[in-house]
Design an enzyme around this catalytic site. Sequence first.
Site, PDB file in Angstrom:
ATOM      1  N   SER A  22     -14.511  49.489  65.016  1.00 23.26           N
ATOM      2  CA  SER A  22     -13.225  49.198  65.659  1.00 23.26           C
ATOM      3  C   SER A  22     -13.305  47.965  66.557  1.00 23.26           C
ATOM      4  O   SER A  22     -14.273  47.771  67.298  1.00 23.26           O
ATOM      5  CB  SER A  22     -12.782  50.396  66.508  1.00 23.26           C
ATOM      6  OG  SER A  22     -11.655  50.039  67.265  1.00 23.26           O
ATOM      7  N   THR A  69      -6.897  56.237  65.420  1.00 24.06           N
ATOM      8  CA  THR A  69      -6.941  55.503  64.161  1.00 24.06           C
ATOM      9  C   THR A  69      -7.358  56.460  63.062  1.00 24.06           C
ATOM     10  O   THR A  69      -7.399  57.678  63.273  1.00 24.06           O
ATOM     11  CB  THR A  69      -7.825  54.235  64.315  1.00 24.06           C
ATOM     12  OG1 THR A  69      -7.734  53.474  63.126  1.00 24.06           O
ATOM     13  CG2 THR A  69      -9.278  54.558  64.607  1.00 24.06           C
ATOM     14  N   LYS A  73      -3.966  59.709  62.843  1.00 27.31           N
ATOM     15  CA  LYS A  73      -2.633  59.335  63.330  1.00 27.31           C
ATOM     16  C   LYS A  73      -1.543  60.370  63.033  1.00 27.31           C
ATOM     17  O   LYS A  73      -0.596  60.498  63.794  1.00 27.31           O
ATOM     18  CB  LYS A  73      -2.207  57.994  62.721  1.00 27.31           C
ATOM     19  CG  LYS A  73      -2.972  56.810  63.272  1.00 27.31           C
ATOM     20  CD  LYS A  73      -2.411  55.516  62.722  1.00 27.31           C
ATOM     21  CE  LYS A  73      -3.307  54.354  63.052  1.00 27.31           C
ATOM     22  NZ  LYS A  73      -2.744  53.063  62.629  1.00 27.31           N
ATOM     23  N   ASP A 109       2.334  50.467  66.120  1.00 27.92           N
ATOM     24  CA  ASP A 109       2.097  49.680  64.896  1.00 27.92           C
ATOM     25  C   ASP A 109       3.370  48.978  64.427  1.00 27.92           C
ATOM     26  O   ASP A 109       3.321  47.880  63.870  1.00 27.92           O
ATOM     27  CB  ASP A 109       1.579  50.582  63.765  1.00 27.92           C
ATOM     28  CG  ASP A 109       0.149  51.030  63.998  1.00 27.92           C
ATOM     29  OD1 ASP A 109      -0.615  50.298  64.656  1.00 27.92           O
ATOM     30  OD2 ASP A 109      -0.204  52.128  63.532  1.00 27.92           O
ATOM     31  N   ALA A 139      -0.011  52.413  57.431  1.00 26.26           N
ATOM     32  CA  ALA A 139       0.455  51.053  57.722  1.00 26.26           C
ATOM     33  C   ALA A 139       1.745  50.749  56.956  1.00 26.26           C
ATOM     34  O   ALA A 139       2.647  50.081  57.474  1.00 26.26           O
ATOM     35  CB  ALA A 139      -0.632  50.055  57.357  1.00 26.26           C
ATOM     36  N   GLY A 249      -3.144  38.965  59.010  1.00 27.52           N
ATOM     37  CA  GLY A 249      -3.005  40.302  59.584  1.00 27.52           C
ATOM     38  C   GLY A 249      -3.525  40.485  60.999  1.00 27.52           C
ATOM     39  O   GLY A 249      -3.206  41.488  61.646  1.00 27.52           O
TER      40      GLY A 249
HETATM   41  P1  ATR Z   1      -3.545  53.075  56.254  1.00 26.74           P
HETATM   42  O1  ATR Z   1      -3.215  54.097  57.289  1.00 26.74           O
HETATM   43  O2  ATR Z   1      -4.427  51.959  56.785  1.00 26.74           O
HETATM   44  O3  ATR Z   1      -2.349  52.555  55.532  1.00 26.74           O
HETATM   45  P2  ATR Z   1      -4.158  54.908  54.124  1.00 26.74           P
HETATM   46  O4  ATR Z   1      -3.151  55.850  54.675  1.00 26.74           O
HETATM   47  O5  ATR Z   1      -5.446  55.461  53.634  1.00 26.74           O
HETATM   48  O6  ATR Z   1      -4.516  53.809  55.200  1.00 26.74           O
HETATM   49  O7  ATR Z   1      -3.479  54.044  52.965  1.00 26.74           O
HETATM   50  C1  ATR Z   1      -4.176  53.161  52.188  1.00 26.74           C
HETATM   51  C2  ATR Z   1      -3.211  52.488  51.209  1.00 26.74           C
HETATM   52  O8  ATR Z   1      -3.958  51.688  50.281  1.00 26.74           O
HETATM   53  C3  ATR Z   1      -2.414  53.465  50.366  1.00 26.74           C
HETATM   54  O9  ATR Z   1      -1.161  52.894  50.044  1.00 26.74           O
HETATM   55  C4  ATR Z   1      -3.289  53.569  49.099  1.00 26.74           C
HETATM   56  O10 ATR Z   1      -2.615  54.015  47.950  1.00 26.74           O
HETATM   57  P3  ATR Z   1      -2.535  55.614  47.632  1.00 26.74           P
HETATM   58  O11 ATR Z   1      -1.468  56.139  48.523  1.00 26.74           O
HETATM   59  O12 ATR Z   1      -2.189  55.685  46.198  1.00 26.74           O
HETATM   60  O13 ATR Z   1      -3.887  56.169  47.949  1.00 26.74           O
HETATM   61  C5  ATR Z   1      -3.687  52.137  48.952  1.00 26.74           C
HETATM   62  N1  ATR Z   1      -4.878  51.970  48.113  1.00 26.74           N
HETATM   63  C6  ATR Z   1      -6.153  52.254  48.425  1.00 26.74           C
HETATM   64  N2  ATR Z   1      -6.988  51.967  47.395  1.00 26.74           N
HETATM   65  C7  ATR Z   1      -6.190  51.487  46.386  1.00 26.74           C
HETATM   66  C8  ATR Z   1      -6.427  51.011  45.044  1.00 26.74           C
HETATM   67  N3  ATR Z   1      -7.668  50.956  44.534  1.00 26.74           N
HETATM   68  N4  ATR Z   1      -5.377  50.604  44.306  1.00 26.74           N
HETATM   69  C9  ATR Z   1      -4.123  50.650  44.807  1.00 26.74           C
HETATM   70  N5  ATR Z   1      -3.822  51.088  46.070  1.00 26.74           N
HETATM   71  C10 ATR Z   1      -4.842  51.504  46.845  1.00 26.74           C
END
Ligand code: ATR
Length: 281
Positions: A22, A69, A73, A109, A139, A249
């Site tokens: 972090s 985090t 959340k 956020d 996010a 970002g």
């Molecule tokens: P955060 O809180 O940072 O958004 P998260 O809730 O784990 O983290 O979300 C990660 C995002 O990346 C999700 O939209 C995830 O898609 P899924 O909802 O289908 O899991 C997306 N993501 C992660 N790996 C991916 C991959 N290989 N291809 C497409 N989308 C991916």
Amino acid sequence: MIAEAPSEFVKAAVIGHPIKHSKSPIIHNYWIKKYGLAGAYETADIPPDNLRRGLMGLVTRGFTGFNLTLPHKELVLDMCDEVDDLARRVGAVNTITVRDGLFFGTNTDVFGFAENIRDHVPDFNYEAGPIAVLGAGGAGRAAVHALLDQGCPKIRLSNRSFDKAMTLAARSVDSARVQVIPWEERGAHLADVKMLVNTTSLGMPGRPDIEINLRQLNPTACVYDIVYTPLYTKLLRDAQETGNPVITGIGMLLHQARPAFQSWFGVMPELDKELQEMVLS
Ligand code: ATR
């Protein structure tokens, strides 16, 4: 809630699992020093099944501010005594302020996401047309809420898991303005979008780059990637090649920390280059 600068030593922490990468301690401890405040900001690695007990343990040790985090959340929402409207709508709390033993939860956020756009493109017109959002995780939810709040007429939301995008759309403040697009079609509805946003974890170290064809994209459309390691992801480099304005970002991370810091220390910190360089190094 805006607090006066406290006279006593303030202890705050970011809680996650894992947490050692972090950047939040760098940010908050930098501001504590910059504004001459008495306080400290630490990390706490607490697994989800011990979250309530872990939080209470930190309160007993005198902590009065928390950032949450991954993966906490959503879970922490039910552990708060009061959650503001925004956090409830987003369905996630990333900031807690402890007052008289009570937990007040909010979500910064959404602010961080929108302030970062303001920094890069101060005159961005949210009402001018559709915005494409990739990702429906935590996010993604913050991004969709920020864009709806700013008056975006249509969001084209695409997520690998279609159902998660449908749920986000259904729970948003105005589901008629959120159109869910199958993940396979993510590059096929970009011709009229004013901004394309990546909120997935694709492009981070150890993760594949996002695959999307930008051919349809109008050259004036902004491309915003909330991933900040690397600062210029493949998506942003591709967008630069086609001459599109890009939004990195790191500003979202820095801006989301500001209202949290204010609620604990009573000072709304300003961003500066030195902090940005420290966080990126
Ligand atoms: P955060 O809180 O940072 O958004 P998260 O809730 O784990 O983290 O979300 C990660 C995002 O990346 C999700 O939209 C995830 O898609 P899924 O909802 O289908 O899991 C997306 N993501 C992660 N790996 C991916 C991959 N290989 N291809 C497409 N989308 C991916």
